[in-house]
Design an enzyme around this catalytic site. Structure first.
Site, PDB file in Angstrom:
ATOM      1  CG  HIS A  53      28.820  15.929 -20.717  1.00  0.00           C
ATOM      2  ND1 HIS A  53      27.499  15.661 -20.980  1.00  0.00           N
ATOM      3  CD2 HIS A  53      29.118  17.068 -21.393  1.00  0.00           C
ATOM      4  CE1 HIS A  53      27.014  16.598 -21.779  1.00  0.00           C
ATOM      5  NE2 HIS A  53      27.980  17.460 -22.038  1.00  0.00           N
ATOM      6  CE  LYS A  74      19.871  20.009 -24.994  1.00  0.00           C
ATOM      7  NZ  LYS A  74      20.298  19.267 -23.790  1.00  0.00           N
ATOM      8  NE  ARG A 131      21.485  22.846 -22.036  1.00  0.00           N
ATOM      9  CZ  ARG A 131      20.640  22.271 -21.182  1.00  0.00           C
ATOM     10  NH1 ARG A 131      19.886  23.016 -20.420  1.00  0.00           N
ATOM     11  NH2 ARG A 131      20.551  20.966 -21.109  1.00  0.00           N
ATOM     12  CB  THR A 155      17.378  17.672 -21.797  1.00  0.00           C
ATOM     13  OG1 THR A 155      18.202  18.823 -21.666  1.00  0.00           O
ATOM     14  CG2 THR A 155      17.749  16.913 -23.054  1.00  0.00           C
TER      15      THR A 155
HETATM   16  C1  R5P Z   1      23.549  17.659 -22.363  1.00  0.00           C
HETATM   17  O1  R5P Z   1      24.456  17.739 -23.181  1.00  0.00           O
HETATM   18  C2  R5P Z   1      23.413  16.502 -21.416  1.00  0.00           C
HETATM   19  O2  R5P Z   1      23.691  15.294 -22.054  1.00  0.00           O
HETATM   20  C3  R5P Z   1      22.030  16.448 -20.794  1.00  0.00           C
HETATM   21  O3  R5P Z   1      21.071  16.233 -21.801  1.00  0.00           O
HETATM   22  C4  R5P Z   1      21.705  17.736 -20.068  1.00  0.00           C
HETATM   23  O4  R5P Z   1      22.798  18.181 -19.326  1.00  0.00           O
HETATM   24  C5  R5P Z   1      20.509  17.525 -19.168  1.00  0.00           C
HETATM   25  O5  R5P Z   1      20.255  18.715 -18.497  1.00  0.00           O
HETATM   26  P1  R5P Z   1      18.797  19.147 -18.087  1.00  0.00           P
HETATM   27  O6  R5P Z   1      18.160  17.984 -17.388  1.00  0.00           O
HETATM   28  O7  R5P Z   1      19.023  20.331 -17.181  1.00  0.00           O
HETATM   29  O8  R5P Z   1      18.066  19.556 -19.322  1.00  0.00           O
END
Ligand code: R5P
Length: 310
Positions: A127, A190, A192, A224
């Protein structure tokens, strides 16, 4: 060389063994009634170069514990080198203190793996790249990019496309793939507020009438990329595809994807989703087994791994 498969990565390990023209090591991994893990390696490991394959995907804590116990049993079996092959490294999102008095769980997991006795880690699309520094043993962080690029070139092509980072953290990954496709870059702004809930604020970049290719490291709740797809279509994108390395796919993610404006999602098999994605026409799985197998081969022969990505 010996390949040992943990229970979370059996099918991937089988494919890797096929590529390497070898057989997975005989082992017995069971759970006691109270869920404790029991491991028995059924072949001689003394003096061997061992590659233990186990993604720490759902159920993350059980799979981490199994990984640690397998490493311990290999160490006590006098294996010469133990490489923990962790195609999906769970807990990677907890790589810093986001609020006071919170843990850095990715570092704790790195410590556990090292202290259990691993000599090296082989993983894919961490990540955050800096997690490599959480380990004091060598870490090879592979990229699924060559596999994803091949699929994009074959199925979408390079005309009128733009690569999209679904958040600021994904810019480097989307830019790297976009560069190879000679494509432009767009970024989603984005926010969160809490885990599992994301909101698109703005789309930065030229996406009108373009085929947008969202690139991300993982899809968990699906929020996301589904929100990103809505925003892109609303701002005039022609169509939206997603290329994501790790299919964490929790909760109602698959339903969200089915109802979303995304034309197709391509994920890899770092996590075994065979049952979950069966019959879901919008989701396609491409295999990274040959890439991991080739990296294992090169590590065992002490040749370059990075040249796989040039
Ligand atoms: C965020 O920093 C990651 O790269 C992903 O975009 C994120 O973890 C995706 O999570 P979700 O599908 O729950 O939005």
């Amino acid at each position: 060389m010996k390949i040992v498969s943990g229970t979370s990565s059996i099918s991937l390990s089988d494919q890797i063994c096929k590529y390497l023209k070898t057989k997975p090591t005989q082992r017995d991994i069971k759970r006691f009634a109270d869920s404790e893990v029991y491991v028995e390696i059924k072949e001689n490991m003394r003096g061997n170069d061992v590659y233990l394959i186990q993604s720490t995907s759902y159920p993350a804590n059980d799979n981490i514990m199994e990984l640690l116990i397998c490493i311990d049993s290999l160490r006590r079996s006098s294996a010469k080198n133990i490489t923990a092959v962790i195609p999906y490294f769970g807990y990677a999102r907890q790589d810093r203190k986001v609020v006071p008095r919170s843990p850095i769980s990715a570092k704790l997991v790195a410590n556990l793996i090292t202290n259990a006795g691993a000599n090296r880690v082989l993983t894919m699309d961490l990540h955050a790249n800096q997690i490599q520094g959480f380990f004091d043993i060598p870490v090879d962080n592979l990229y699924a990019a060559p596999v994803l690029l091949k699929h994009i070139l074959k199925n979408i092509g390079t005309k009128n496309i733009v690569c999209v980072a679904p958040d600021v953290g994904g810019v480097e990954r989307a830019r790297a793939i976009g560069k190879r496709l000679n494509a432009g870059l767009a970024i989603i702004d984005k926010r969160r507020e809490r885990p599992g809930q994301s909101e698109v604020m703005n789309v930065i970049g030229e996406i009108k009438n373009k085929s947008c290719i969202i690139i991300d490291d993982l899809i968990d709740s699906g929020g996301t990329i589904c929100n990103a797809a809505d925003a892109l279509i609303e701002k005039g994108a022609k169509e939206v595809y997603c290329y994501v390395v790790h299919g964490v796919l929790t909760g109602s993610c698959i339903d969200k994807i089915k109802k979303s404006k995304i034309k197709k999602i391509v994920i890899t098999d770092t996590i075994d989703n065979t049952k979950k994605v069966k019959g879901v026409s919008k989701i396609e799985v491409v295999s990274i087994a040959p890439l991991i197998a080739e990296a294992i081969k090169r590590i065992s022969q002490s040749t370059s791994v990075s040249s796989l990505f040039k």
